[in-house]
Design a protein around this motif. Structure first.
Motif, PDB file in Angstrom:
ATOM      1  N   LEU A  46     -25.413 -26.142  40.092  1.00 26.35           N
ATOM      2  CA  LEU A  46     -25.518 -26.332  41.537  1.00 26.35           C
ATOM      3  C   LEU A  46     -25.639 -27.813  41.867  1.00 26.35           C
ATOM      4  CD1 LEU A  46     -27.780 -24.310  43.917  1.00 26.35           C
ATOM      5  CD2 LEU A  46     -28.103 -26.770  43.756  1.00 26.35           C
ATOM      6  N   THR A  47     -24.921 -28.243  42.929  1.00 28.09           N
ATOM      7  CA  THR A  47     -25.077 -29.594  43.457  1.00 28.09           C
ATOM      8  C   THR A  47     -25.315 -29.491  44.960  1.00 28.09           C
ATOM      9  OG1 THR A  47     -22.690 -29.849  43.787  1.00 28.09           O
ATOM     10  CG2 THR A  47     -23.606 -30.632  41.689  1.00 28.09           C
ATOM     11  N   ALA A  48     -26.046 -30.454  45.495  1.00 28.71           N
ATOM     12  CA  ALA A  48     -26.365 -30.439  46.926  1.00 28.71           C
ATOM     13  C   ALA A  48     -26.245 -31.843  47.482  1.00 28.71           C
ATOM     14  CB  ALA A  48     -27.775 -29.894  47.153  1.00 28.71           C
ATOM     15  N   ALA A  49     -25.707 -31.964  48.676  1.00 30.10           N
ATOM     16  CA  ALA A  49     -25.554 -33.263  49.322  1.00 30.10           C
ATOM     17  C   ALA A  49     -25.660 -33.090  50.829  1.00 30.10           C
ATOM     18  CB  ALA A  49     -24.204 -33.884  48.959  1.00 30.10           C
ATOM     19  N   ALA A  50     -26.232 -34.090  51.489  1.00 28.07           N
ATOM     20  CA  ALA A  50     -26.372 -34.058  52.946  1.00 28.07           C
ATOM     21  C   ALA A  50     -25.040 -34.384  53.607  1.00 28.07           C
ATOM     22  CB  ALA A  50     -27.435 -35.054  53.384  1.00 28.07           C
ATOM     23  N   GLU A  51     -24.661 -33.567  54.598  1.00 24.83           N
ATOM     24  CA  GLU A  51     -23.498 -33.847  55.424  1.00 24.83           C
ATOM     25  C   GLU A  51     -23.892 -34.771  56.570  1.00 24.83           C
ATOM     26  OE1 GLU A  51     -20.007 -31.748  55.232  1.00 24.83           O
ATOM     27  OE2 GLU A  51     -20.872 -32.599  53.401  1.00 24.83           O
ATOM     28  N   ASP A  52     -25.053 -34.527  57.139  1.00 27.23           N
ATOM     29  CA  ASP A  52     -25.687 -35.367  58.153  1.00 27.23           C
ATOM     30  C   ASP A  52     -27.160 -34.995  58.145  1.00 27.23           C
ATOM     31  OD1 ASP A  52     -25.917 -32.973  59.707  1.00 27.23           O
ATOM     32  OD2 ASP A  52     -23.939 -33.327  60.570  1.00 27.23           O
ATOM     33  N   ASP A  53     -27.921 -35.345  59.147  1.00 28.42           N
ATOM     34  CA  ASP A  53     -29.355 -35.074  59.112  1.00 28.42           C
ATOM     35  C   ASP A  53     -29.695 -33.596  59.138  1.00 28.42           C
ATOM     36  OD1 ASP A  53     -30.067 -37.679  58.898  1.00 28.42           O
ATOM     37  OD2 ASP A  53     -30.615 -37.964  61.015  1.00 28.42           O
ATOM     38  N   LYS A  54     -28.811 -32.783  59.708  1.00 27.43           N
ATOM     39  CA  LYS A  54     -29.115 -31.372  59.903  1.00 27.43           C
ATOM     40  C   LYS A  54     -28.287 -30.421  59.058  1.00 27.43           C
ATOM     41  CE  LYS A  54     -32.501 -31.185  62.848  1.00 27.43           C
ATOM     42  NZ  LYS A  54     -33.765 -30.507  62.452  1.00 27.43           N
ATOM     43  N   ARG A  55     -27.328 -30.900  58.309  1.00 31.00           N
ATOM     44  CA  ARG A  55     -26.471 -30.018  57.522  1.00 31.00           C
ATOM     45  C   ARG A  55     -26.444 -30.466  56.067  1.00 31.00           C
ATOM     46  NH1 ARG A  55     -20.741 -29.681  59.503  1.00 31.00           N
ATOM     47  NH2 ARG A  55     -21.008 -31.953  59.662  1.00 31.00           N
ATOM     48  N   VAL A  56     -26.605 -29.494  55.171  1.00 32.49           N
ATOM     49  CA  VAL A  56     -26.561 -29.785  53.747  1.00 32.49           C
ATOM     50  C   VAL A  56     -25.506 -28.893  53.099  1.00 32.49           C
ATOM     51  CG1 VAL A  56     -28.430 -28.143  53.266  1.00 32.49           C
ATOM     52  CG2 VAL A  56     -27.920 -29.935  51.615  1.00 32.49           C
ATOM     53  N   ARG A  57     -24.691 -29.502  52.251  1.00 34.21           N
ATOM     54  CA  ARG A  57     -23.648 -28.762  51.536  1.00 34.21           C
ATOM     55  C   ARG A  57     -24.147 -28.452  50.123  1.00 34.21           C
ATOM     56  NH1 ARG A  57     -18.241 -28.058  52.114  1.00 34.21           N
ATOM     57  NH2 ARG A  57     -18.251 -29.494  53.895  1.00 34.21           N
ATOM     58  N   VAL A  58     -24.117 -27.181  49.762  1.00 31.68           N
ATOM     59  CA  VAL A  58     -24.519 -26.738  48.425  1.00 31.68           C
ATOM     60  C   VAL A  58     -23.282 -26.196  47.728  1.00 31.68           C
ATOM     61  CG1 VAL A  58     -26.073 -25.277  47.087  1.00 31.68           C
ATOM     62  CG2 VAL A  58     -26.807 -26.164  49.323  1.00 31.68           C
ATOM     63  N   SER A  59     -22.960 -26.753  46.577  1.00 25.94           N
ATOM     64  CA  SER A  59     -21.731 -26.390  45.868  1.00 25.94           C
ATOM     65  C   SER A  59     -22.032 -25.885  44.467  1.00 25.94           C
ATOM     66  CB  SER A  59     -20.796 -27.602  45.771  1.00 25.94           C
ATOM     67  OG  SER A  59     -20.495 -28.120  47.052  1.00 25.94           O
ATOM     68  N   THR A  60     -21.143 -25.018  43.963  1.00 21.92           N
ATOM     69  CA  THR A  60     -21.243 -24.513  42.602  1.00 21.92           C
ATOM     70  C   THR A  60     -19.898 -24.671  41.916  1.00 21.92           C
ATOM     71  OG1 THR A  60     -20.783 -22.289  43.451  1.00 21.92           O
ATOM     72  CG2 THR A  60     -23.088 -22.867  43.075  1.00 21.92           C
ATOM     73  N   ALA A  61     -19.921 -24.728  40.591  1.00 17.83           N
ATOM     74  CA  ALA A  61     -18.688 -24.949  39.840  1.00 17.83           C
ATOM     75  C   ALA A  61     -17.697 -23.811  40.056  1.00 17.83           C
ATOM     76  CB  ALA A  61     -19.002 -25.106  38.358  1.00 17.83           C
ATOM     77  N   GLU A  62     -18.203 -22.582  40.108  1.00 25.01           N
ATOM     78  CA  GLU A  62     -17.384 -21.411  40.383  1.00 25.01           C
ATOM     79  C   GLU A  62     -17.831 -20.794  41.704  1.00 25.01           C
ATOM     80  OE1 GLU A  62     -14.906 -20.604  38.450  1.00 25.01           O
ATOM     81  OE2 GLU A  62     -15.374 -22.058  36.868  1.00 25.01           O
ATOM     82  N   ALA A  63     -16.956 -20.039  42.319  1.00 27.39           N
ATOM     83  CA  ALA A  63     -17.320 -19.364  43.571  1.00 27.39           C
ATOM     84  C   ALA A  63     -18.552 -18.496  43.362  1.00 27.39           C
ATOM     85  CB  ALA A  63     -16.147 -18.507  44.058  1.00 27.39           C
ATOM     86  N   ASP A  64     -19.506 -18.598  44.272  1.00 31.95           N
ATOM     87  CA  ASP A  64     -20.755 -17.849  44.162  1.00 31.95           C
ATOM     88  C   ASP A  64     -20.991 -17.099  45.478  1.00 31.95           C
ATOM     89  OD1 ASP A  64     -23.192 -16.792  43.580  1.00 31.95           O
ATOM     90  OD2 ASP A  64     -24.242 -18.692  43.329  1.00 31.95           O
TER      91      ASP A  64
END
Length: 499
Positions: free
Chosen positions: A139-157
């Motif tokens: 799992l990886t996570a990164a802020a899109e802006d102050d109110k939105r965070v994108r959480v990604s995984t290597a495979e579709a989850d």
């Protein structure tokens, strides 16, 4: 195959003397009071094992006491609903999800931002060992802006919102995170109650967090004490020393007022796990003989005194969708005569019904022709040998929805070749194939269908023999309102809990 990591359900517990709720320090104001704002006194059965680290079993304790929360939570039907995130959407074919945060504050006064959430999830992903909810997931996570965070995984989850409901993925203030991967949970979470003082592994003090986004809690705080002995927990409730006594032994229920007893169907099973990797039960015919020898109804009536029902499979009546989707196992081996084969059956004494269950199983297996040695220890003394495959069989209690609320996730962790919680040491090509197919399935109903096909394959190996589906029996004083015992064992104290 991989050796199982530290298990979910086994916990080390310490005894506590009477007079355990005598007020001291900052909890002195209202321990004996009543009415709005009075402190709640909770008797806990299990001590924290990892200094309240959010990445292990202690995360469940923090969640039940109303200290922590994550982006999502589970509702009564096991569906992911908003917590710190008020909404979310899937992108990139399910490989990433964008969560929009609500206005919320940390208990240290800071604002919950997307940057803080991303840092918290990144820290959880780097934990060693990783939280069980992240088993097999990068799992990886990164802020899109102050109110939105994108959480990604290597495979579709497709179950990421469910996964993020796990208390091990709770969000803490930036100052909570140490350089060596430690997390200081005192006054840094987001729940309605802030942990303010820890007395080793015997007690904790929590005060109301007045800026909680969900509204001001009605209780001024919580005094939590570890009372490992079930009789002592029941006595604390009976004498008015405790307002809530968690997980009462069924033998103590008759000694309490019926209005103080609260039953909840849970997703927790007691099962017999057979070691398929070494020893007697590498023989499928002998596993079948063990299954045919066992009568779960005797255990439900005897060891659990009716506070459990005979198991119908791995997923019980608390999961209402399971009954209509169950698939009968096929391809089971034909039972062969034990002819005096010697086996060692192990369990732990921290859950008082388990040793009695093991004794019933010992008698049933001996009647079938096995020679059975019983090994009963505290979980702390049993765990190493259990994980090392030193026993032929083990009696274990497991909440099937504890990790993520997704049935497929627990099948992957408990019954596949690379499963991190595989007590039977099962490695079966067909089981792995069906679990993998279930993991790739989207849609709640379709995923449940796939899970039940995989369940049938697991049961067809006779690597695990489900015994009973348990009820949660909590003792709650009649003066208490709004307690929140639930089938997933994640909640207990909330904003409306009061006395």
């Amino acid at each position: 195959m991989r050796t199982p990591r530290r298990l979910i359900a086994g916990l080390f517990v310490l005894p506590l003397l009477s007079g355990c709720f005598a007020s001291s320090g900052d909890d002195a104001s209202a321990d004996s009071g009543s009415g709005d704002g009075a402190r709640l006194r909770v008797a806990l059965p299990f001590a924290p094992t990892e200094n309240y680290s959010p990445y292990g079993q202690d995360a469940m304790l923090l969640s039940r006491l109303g200290v922590t929360e994550g982006l999502t939570r589970l509702d009564a039907n096991g569906t992911a609903v908003p917590a710190l995130a008020e909404s979310w959407s899937s992108e990139n074919g399910g490989r990433s999800w964008v969560f929009t945060l609500r206005d919320a504050r940390f208990q240290d006064g800071g604002t919950v931002t997307a940057q803080a959430v991303a840092a918290a999830l990144t820290a959880a992903g780097k934990a060693d060992p990783a939280p069980s909810a992240l088993s097999g997931v990068k799992l990886t996570a990164a802020a899109e802006d102050d109110k939105r965070v994108r959480v990604s995984t290597a495979e579709a989850d497709p179950v990421l919102p469910l996964r993020l409901s796990n208390p091990s993925l709770a969000v803490f203030a930036p100052k909570a995170y140490g350089k060596k991967g430690t997390v200081n949970v005192v006054g840094t979470a987001t729940g309605p109650f802030a942990l303010t003082r820890i007395d080793g592994d015997t007690a904790a003090t929590l005060n109301r967090f007045d800026d909680y986004w969900g509204g001001r809690a009605q209780a001024s705080g919580v005094t939590a004490r570890v009372v490992s002995d079930g009789t002592a927990r029941a006595n604390a409730l009976r004498t008015g020393e405790a307002d809530i006594a968690e997980s009462l032994p069924v033998a103590q229920v008759a000694s309490l007022d019926k209005d103080e007893i609260h039953e909840v169907d849970t997703a927790r099973n007691t099962s017999l796990y057979l070691n398929t990797e070494s020893g007697v039960f590498t023989d499928a015919g002998l596993r079948a003989a063990a299954r045919e020898a066992i009568d779960p109804s005797v255990i439900a009536k005897g060891a659990y005194e009716g506070y459990a029902v005979p198991a119908q499979g791995l997923f019980g009546p608390a999961l209402t969708w399971a009954a209509g989707k169950r698939v009968e196992p096929d391809g089971r081996a034909r039972a062969t005569g034990p002819d005096g084969e010697r086996i060692t059956l192990a369990t732990y004494s921290d859950r008082p019904e388990l040793p009695e269950t093991a004794q019933v199983l010992q008698q049933q297996l001996q009647k079938a022709g096995f020679e059975v040695k019983l090994e009963v220890r505290t979980y702390a003394r049993l765990e190493g040998d259990l994980l090392g495959g030193k026993f032929d069989a083990s009696v274990f209690s497991r909440n099937m929805m504890l990790d993520t609320g997704d049935p497929v996730t627990v099948l992957a962790s408990d019954y596949t070749c690379d499963g991190s919680n595989n007590l039977s040491f099962l490695c079966d090509r067909n089981v792995d194939k069906l679990v993998a197919a279930a993991q790739a399935t989207s849609g709640t109903a379709e995923r449940q269908d796939a899970a039940m096909k995989a369940e049938a394959a697991v049961l067809g190996t006779d690597s695990v023999i489900p015994l009973v589906h348990q009820k949660l029996v909590a003792g709650i004083a009649t003066s208490v309102r709004g307690a929140l015992p639930d089938p997933y064992e994640r909640t207990l104290i909330g904003t409306g809990t009061r006395r």
